[in-house]
Structure formats: structure tokens, C-alpha cells
Design a protein around this motif. Structure first.
Motif, PDB file in Angstrom:
ATOM      1  N   HIS A 258     -49.527 -25.953  39.104  1.00  0.00           N
ATOM      2  CA  HIS A 258     -49.738 -24.640  38.492  1.00  0.00           C
ATOM      3  C   HIS A 258     -48.562 -23.695  38.697  1.00  0.00           C
ATOM      4  CE1 HIS A 258     -51.068 -24.270  42.704  1.00  0.00           C
ATOM      5  NE2 HIS A 258     -50.581 -23.054  42.609  1.00  0.00           N
ATOM      6  N   ASP A 259     -47.537 -24.098  39.435  1.00  0.00           N
ATOM      7  CA  ASP A 259     -46.428 -23.198  39.731  1.00  0.00           C
ATOM      8  C   ASP A 259     -45.646 -22.843  38.471  1.00  0.00           C
ATOM      9  OD1 ASP A 259     -47.056 -23.247  42.405  1.00  0.00           O
ATOM     10  OD2 ASP A 259     -45.535 -24.706  42.964  1.00  0.00           O
ATOM     11  N   PRO A 260     -45.173 -21.599  38.352  1.00  0.00           N
ATOM     12  CA  PRO A 260     -44.337 -21.236  37.204  1.00  0.00           C
ATOM     13  C   PRO A 260     -43.066 -22.066  37.160  1.00  0.00           C
ATOM     14  CG  PRO A 260     -45.067 -19.284  38.419  1.00  0.00           C
ATOM     15  CD  PRO A 260     -45.424 -20.469  39.259  1.00  0.00           C
ATOM     16  N   ASP A 261     -42.531 -22.209  35.962  1.00  0.00           N
ATOM     17  CA  ASP A 261     -41.269 -22.934  35.800  1.00  0.00           C
ATOM     18  C   ASP A 261     -40.197 -22.270  36.664  1.00  0.00           C
ATOM     19  OD1 ASP A 261     -38.621 -23.687  34.692  1.00  0.00           O
ATOM     20  OD2 ASP A 261     -39.817 -24.722  33.183  1.00  0.00           O
ATOM     21  N   PRO A 262     -39.477 -23.050  37.493  1.00  0.00           N
ATOM     22  CA  PRO A 262     -38.495 -22.437  38.393  1.00  0.00           C
ATOM     23  C   PRO A 262     -37.244 -21.954  37.702  1.00  0.00           C
ATOM     24  CG  PRO A 262     -38.400 -24.824  38.580  1.00  0.00           C
ATOM     25  CD  PRO A 262     -39.578 -24.505  37.683  1.00  0.00           C
ATOM     26  N   GLY A 263     -37.003 -22.400  36.466  1.00  0.00           N
ATOM     27  CA  GLY A 263     -35.819 -21.958  35.750  1.00  0.00           C
ATOM     28  C   GLY A 263     -34.530 -22.538  36.279  1.00  0.00           C
ATOM     29  N   LEU A 264     -34.626 -23.632  37.044  1.00  0.00           N
ATOM     30  CA  LEU A 264     -33.450 -24.278  37.627  1.00  0.00           C
ATOM     31  C   LEU A 264     -33.593 -25.791  37.511  1.00  0.00           C
ATOM     32  CD1 LEU A 264     -32.940 -22.131  40.825  1.00  0.00           C
ATOM     33  CD2 LEU A 264     -31.257 -22.407  38.998  1.00  0.00           C
ATOM     34  N   PRO A 265     -32.470 -26.514  37.503  1.00  0.00           N
ATOM     35  CA  PRO A 265     -32.550 -27.969  37.423  1.00  0.00           C
ATOM     36  C   PRO A 265     -33.283 -28.571  38.608  1.00  0.00           C
ATOM     37  CG  PRO A 265     -30.304 -27.185  36.991  1.00  0.00           C
ATOM     38  CD  PRO A 265     -31.087 -26.008  37.490  1.00  0.00           C
ATOM     39  N   GLY A 266     -33.833 -29.777  38.385  1.00  0.00           N
ATOM     40  CA  GLY A 266     -34.595 -30.455  39.426  1.00  0.00           C
ATOM     41  C   GLY A 266     -33.797 -30.785  40.658  1.00  0.00           C
ATOM     42  N   ARG A 267     -32.480 -30.864  40.541  1.00  0.00           N
ATOM     43  CA  ARG A 267     -31.660 -31.141  41.713  1.00  0.00           C
ATOM     44  C   ARG A 267     -31.747 -30.008  42.733  1.00  0.00           C
ATOM     45  NH1 ARG A 267     -25.718 -30.315  41.537  1.00  0.00           N
ATOM     46  NH2 ARG A 267     -24.962 -30.775  43.626  1.00  0.00           N
ATOM     47  N   PHE A 268     -31.942 -28.778  42.255  1.00  0.00           N
ATOM     48  CA  PHE A 268     -32.069 -27.636  43.158  1.00  0.00           C
ATOM     49  C   PHE A 268     -33.510 -27.462  43.624  1.00  0.00           C
ATOM     50  CE2 PHE A 268     -32.277 -23.215  44.455  1.00  0.00           C
ATOM     51  CZ  PHE A 268     -31.070 -23.027  45.107  1.00  0.00           C
ATOM     52  N   LEU A 269     -34.445 -27.575  42.720  1.00  0.00           N
ATOM     53  CA  LEU A 269     -35.868 -27.454  43.048  1.00  0.00           C
ATOM     54  C   LEU A 269     -36.601 -28.642  42.420  1.00  0.00           C
ATOM     55  CD1 LEU A 269     -36.604 -23.641  42.585  1.00  0.00           C
ATOM     56  CD2 LEU A 269     -36.790 -24.937  44.703  1.00  0.00           C
ATOM     57  N   PRO A 270     -36.706 -29.760  43.145  1.00  0.00           N
ATOM     58  CA  PRO A 270     -37.378 -30.938  42.585  1.00  0.00           C
ATOM     59  C   PRO A 270     -38.805 -30.627  42.154  1.00  0.00           C
ATOM     60  CG  PRO A 270     -36.262 -31.475  44.646  1.00  0.00           C
ATOM     61  CD  PRO A 270     -36.222 -29.988  44.509  1.00  0.00           C
ATOM     62  N   ARG A 271     -39.262 -31.327  41.106  1.00  0.00           N
ATOM     63  CA  ARG A 271     -40.578 -31.033  40.546  1.00  0.00           C
ATOM     64  C   ARG A 271     -41.514 -32.235  40.548  1.00  0.00           C
ATOM     65  NH1 ARG A 271     -40.128 -27.180  35.324  1.00  0.00           N
ATOM     66  NH2 ARG A 271     -42.368 -27.231  35.761  1.00  0.00           N
ATOM     67  N   PHE A 272     -41.044 -33.392  40.963  1.00  0.00           N
ATOM     68  CA  PHE A 272     -41.898 -34.584  40.837  1.00  0.00           C
ATOM     69  C   PHE A 272     -43.148 -34.490  41.698  1.00  0.00           C
ATOM     70  CE2 PHE A 272     -38.699 -35.612  44.070  1.00  0.00           C
ATOM     71  CZ  PHE A 272     -39.482 -36.055  45.119  1.00  0.00           C
ATOM     72  N   MET A 273     -43.101 -33.685  42.785  1.00  0.00           N
ATOM     73  CA  MET A 273     -44.290 -33.573  43.633  1.00  0.00           C
ATOM     74  C   MET A 273     -45.372 -32.697  43.010  1.00  0.00           C
ATOM     75  SD  MET A 273     -41.841 -31.301  44.546  1.00  0.00           S
ATOM     76  CE  MET A 273     -40.882 -32.095  45.818  1.00  0.00           C
ATOM     77  N   GLU A 274     -45.139 -32.217  41.761  1.00  0.00           N
ATOM     78  CA  GLU A 274     -46.200 -31.540  41.030  1.00  0.00           C
ATOM     79  C   GLU A 274     -47.305 -32.506  40.607  1.00  0.00           C
ATOM     80  OE1 GLU A 274     -44.506 -29.486  37.743  1.00  0.00           O
ATOM     81  OE2 GLU A 274     -43.200 -28.224  38.972  1.00  0.00           O
ATOM     82  N   HIS A 275     -47.039 -33.809  40.688  1.00  0.00           N
ATOM     83  CA  HIS A 275     -48.064 -34.798  40.339  1.00  0.00           C
ATOM     84  C   HIS A 275     -49.288 -34.613  41.241  1.00  0.00           C
ATOM     85  CE1 HIS A 275     -50.063 -38.636  39.674  1.00  0.00           C
ATOM     86  NE2 HIS A 275     -49.269 -38.841  38.632  1.00  0.00           N
ATOM     87  N   GLU A 276     -50.461 -34.744  40.673  1.00  0.00           N
ATOM     88  CA  GLU A 276     -51.701 -34.471  41.404  1.00  0.00           C
ATOM     89  C   GLU A 276     -51.904 -35.385  42.606  1.00  0.00           C
ATOM     90  OE1 GLU A 276     -54.531 -37.237  38.487  1.00  0.00           O
ATOM     91  OE2 GLU A 276     -54.808 -35.066  38.566  1.00  0.00           O
ATOM     92  N   ASP A 277     -51.203 -36.509  42.678  1.00  0.00           N
ATOM     93  CA  ASP A 277     -51.379 -37.410  43.817  1.00  0.00           C
ATOM     94  C   ASP A 277     -50.747 -36.876  45.097  1.00  0.00           C
ATOM     95  OD1 ASP A 277     -52.751 -39.234  42.287  1.00  0.00           O
ATOM     96  OD2 ASP A 277     -51.023 -40.529  41.905  1.00  0.00           O
ATOM     97  N   TYR A 278     -49.810 -35.949  44.964  1.00  0.00           N
ATOM     98  CA  TYR A 278     -49.158 -35.417  46.161  1.00  0.00           C
ATOM     99  C   TYR A 278     -50.057 -34.391  46.841  1.00  0.00           C
ATOM    100  CZ  TYR A 278     -44.675 -37.621  45.134  1.00  0.00           C
ATOM    101  OH  TYR A 278     -43.678 -38.539  44.936  1.00  0.00           O
ATOM    102  N   PRO A 279     -49.954 -34.248  48.161  1.00  0.00           N
ATOM    103  CA  PRO A 279     -50.762 -33.232  48.847  1.00  0.00           C
ATOM    104  C   PRO A 279     -50.415 -31.825  48.355  1.00  0.00           C
ATOM    105  CG  PRO A 279     -49.722 -34.733  50.428  1.00  0.00           C
ATOM    106  CD  PRO A 279     -49.112 -35.020  49.099  1.00  0.00           C
ATOM    107  N   THR A 280     -51.377 -30.932  48.437  1.00  0.00           N
ATOM    108  CA  THR A 280     -51.126 -29.531  48.125  1.00  0.00           C
ATOM    109  C   THR A 280     -50.448 -28.861  49.320  1.00  0.00           C
ATOM    110  OG1 THR A 280     -53.238 -28.772  49.024  1.00  0.00           O
ATOM    111  CG2 THR A 280     -53.205 -29.484  46.698  1.00  0.00           C
ATOM    112  N   ARG A 281     -49.911 -27.666  49.086  1.00  0.00           N
ATOM    113  CA  ARG A 281     -49.316 -26.917  50.195  1.00  0.00           C
ATOM    114  C   ARG A 281     -50.368 -26.609  51.259  1.00  0.00           C
ATOM    115  NH1 ARG A 281     -46.215 -24.638  45.726  1.00  0.00           N
ATOM    116  NH2 ARG A 281     -47.867 -23.099  45.341  1.00  0.00           N
ATOM    117  N   THR A 282     -51.571 -26.287  50.828  1.00  0.00           N
ATOM    118  CA  THR A 282     -52.640 -25.998  51.789  1.00  0.00           C
ATOM    119  C   THR A 282     -52.925 -27.219  52.659  1.00  0.00           C
ATOM    120  OG1 THR A 282     -53.634 -24.375  50.305  1.00  0.00           O
ATOM    121  CG2 THR A 282     -55.041 -25.275  52.033  1.00  0.00           C
TER     122      THR A 282
END
Length: 355
Positions: A258-282
């Protein structure tokens, strides 16, 4: 792109390796620049039958005390046996050899998870394990008896007042940068975020060894499965301070669907952990609290501090690019990327982007 020849005198390095590391009479040297990372230079070195990594400061001028690779080597050597790290092979403080101090360490075998996950980790169980190993290893870093391994307060770091100094130092840096960089575009909210942080300093939880740049792409995972940490990398910013600052930093780099688009390439802020299988921050926080017995209180402050530092650091990168002192292809994206990072910092401290 910075050339290897600007970073290393290969003939001088070969002589150093022969004297420091030995090797066959006909041992050959190979050097290749590793293009990842945004601070110290990392080069892949082959010497005789050994695969090594060379760490040195970036070319050009930089602030006194910054990019201290010998201090980094001291930490890595000290924590060896406490947490997984590369083995230090040799250090050199003679700037006549390659033009700067440098460190040689044994090269680990495995994968660093930057823009994407390895295919072998693409299962629900392995994705969850990646998050669990990440936070468990951070807990292990914070459990190190730093005085017992020779990283004493007063010589290696000054833990008292750590959070206040962090806010002050990054605010000073920001106030130096913005008069120049805001000639190109405004960076919203960052001054407000800095003021909020200064006014909402929590009582520090306790003091431990802190890594200073702890996030998923500063771990290397072993080849094979299940996911196992081969080493914690990039200890350049390590010191003694409040461990929850490390946790806040790690969480700001851990994204959810649900996080807003970071506006930066994945090398700076990777996005693959947005997959539902990864643990949440909580879930990561709960695992850290269970592992350490330390409660993640004042989470808006710690995540806000991390976001503030990230935005300020990225603005410094943009400044270098603007001044013609950086050639990384990521840097042009920071013209619009830093304002987006600033908006995120404001959302966090305002409570509009919950954990």
C-alpha cells in the motif's frame, strides 16, 4: 563513470598484495570496479587464487572523517565471530600506494538483494525467511558486547546524546545544501521535519553497537536455500548509540503493497518486498521486540529520523551531481526524487503513514 585507473594504481597494489598476502611467484592481479553502492568505492580484486574486495574512499575531496575505511575495518574485525562479516585480509594507511587508505577483505559467496529477489527465494516460505533473517541479524548486532570486543565508549563512539547529535548534524548539512540545490526546485517540508524531530527527541532506549546503514541490501545471503545470512556489509557509519535508530532506518527501506510510489529507481528503494508473501513492518517489529526484549516506542520519531536522514543524504548526492562531481546514473532522478522523499518524511512524523 569513474575508471579503475582513477581509483587504483594496479602495479602498486600488486606489490602490496605480494608483500602483505604472499602468493605464487607468478601471481597475477585483476581489478574490477563494482558499480553498486553510493559511498565508499568497492572493487573486486583477484590475487593469486584469492577472491577479495577492496574498499577505499571515493575519488576527489570529501569531508574530514568521512569515508574512513580503516575505522570500518576495525569494526568488521572486532565483530567477527559475533555476527557474520567478511574476513579482513589486509589494511593499508599509506596513501602513496593507491592514493588513499584501503582495506582488502575476503569476498563472500552469495547474493545481495537489491532491485530484485533471486529466483531461488521466490516462494512464500523463503520470502518470509528473508525478512526474519534480516531482523534477527539486526538483533544480533545490537546484542554485541561492544566493550568486550574493544569498541569502547569514548574511543570508538560517544553513545550519550546520539539522537540529538543525529538531528543536529543532518540539519546542519541540510541548511548547507538547500541554498544551492533549491535553486533548481523546492524541497518541501524538510525544515519542518527537522524542527519536529528536534522538539520530539525521545529518551534513548539504551546504547548498543549500531550499524548506521542497516537494510536488506547491506546483507549478503548464502547461495542455496533456505535463506541464510553470509555477511553484514558496509559498516562505514557504525558507532555506539540508540539501537532503535537502526530499526527505524531498516523499516523505512522495507516497503509494503500500500506504500505510495517512492519516485525513485528500485536500486535506491527496492520494491520487490511489496509482495504479500514478505512480512509486514509490524511483523518485523514484533520479531525484533521478541528477540531483544526492547520495545519500539516513539516509532514516528525513529522512522521520521530515518526518512529525514535519507532525504538529506540523497540531497547531498544531488548536490554532487549538480556540481559535476558525480556520474552515477541514479543521481539525475534525485531532482524529483528528493522532494518525494521529503513528503514521505512529513507524512511519517505527522502520523499519516503508519507503521
Amino acid at each position: 563513470m569513474t575508471d579503475v585507473g582513477e581509483l587504483v594504481d594496479e602495479a602498486a597494489l600488486a606489490t602490496f598484495c605480494r608483500e602483505a598476502l604472499g602468493g605464487a611467484p607468478d601471481a597475477a592481479l585483476g581489478v574490477e570496479r563494482h558499480g553498486e553502492g553510493f559511498s565508499n568505492e568497492t572493487l573486486l580484486v583477484e590475487w593469486d587464487d584469492r577472491a577479495l574486495v577492496l574498499r577505499r574512499p571515493p575519488a576527489g575531496d570529501h569531508a574530514e572523517g568521512a569515508h574512513d575505511v580503516l575505522r570500518e575495518a576495525r569494526v568488521v574485525d572486532a565483530v567477527s565471530g559475533e555476527v557474520p562479516v567478511p574476513e579482513i585480509a589486509a589494511t593499508c594507511d599509506d596513501t602513496d600506494v593507491i592514493g588513499s587508505p584501503f582495506v582488502l577483505m575476503e569476498r563472500l559467496d552469495g547474493d545481495v538483494l537489491r532491485a530484485e529477489e533471486p529466483d531461488r527465494f521466490a516462494t512464500a516460505a523463503h520470502r518470509r525467511a528473508v525478512g526474519e533473517r534480516l531482523v534477527e541479524t539486526l538483533a544480533d548486532v545490537h546484542a554485541v558486547d561492544y566493550e568486550a570486543i574493544g569498541l569502547e565508549a569514548g574511543t570508538f563512539g560517544y553513545p550519550d546524546g546520539y539522537l540529538e547529535r543525529q538531528v543536529e548534524n543532518f540539519t546542519e548539512q541540510l541548511e548547507w545544501l538547500l541554498p544551492t540545490t533549491e535553486q533548481d526546485r523546492e524541497v518541501p517540508h524538510l525544515r519542518e521535519v527537522g524542527d519536529w524531530l528536534a522538539e520530539n527527541l525521545p529518551e534513548e532506549s539504551d546504547h548498543t553497537l549500531v550499524h548506521g546503514d542497516y537494510k536488506l541490501d547491506n546483507l549478503m545471503f548464502e547461495s542455496g536455500t533456505p535463506p541464510t545470512v553470509a555477511g553484514v556489509l558496509d559498516w562505514e557509519l557504525s558507532t555506539l548509540g540508540d539501537p532503535l535508530a537502526d530499526l527505524g532506518w531498516m523499516l523505512v527501506f522495507w516497503r509494503e503493497p500500500h506504500d505510495p510510489d517512492p519516485g525513485l529507481p528500485g536500486r535506491f528503494l527496492p520494491r520487490f518486498m511489496e509482495h504479500e508473501d514478505y512480512p509486514t513492518r509490524t511483523e518485523l517489529v514484533a520479531r525484533y521486540e521478541d528477540r531483544t526484549g526492547r520495545a519500539f516506542t516513539d516509532e514516528r520519531f525513529y522512522r521520521g529520523l530515518a526518512a529525514y536522514k535519507i532525504a538529506t543524504t540523497a540531497e547531498a548526492m544531488y548536490y554532487r551531481y549538480r556540481e559535476g562531481d558525480a556520474d552515477d546514473p541514479l543521481y539525475p532522478a534525485l531532482e524529483e526524487g528528493v522532494p518525494e522523499l521529503a513528503r514521505r518524511a512529513k507524512r511519517i512524523v505527522d502520523g499519516e503513514e503508519p507503521l
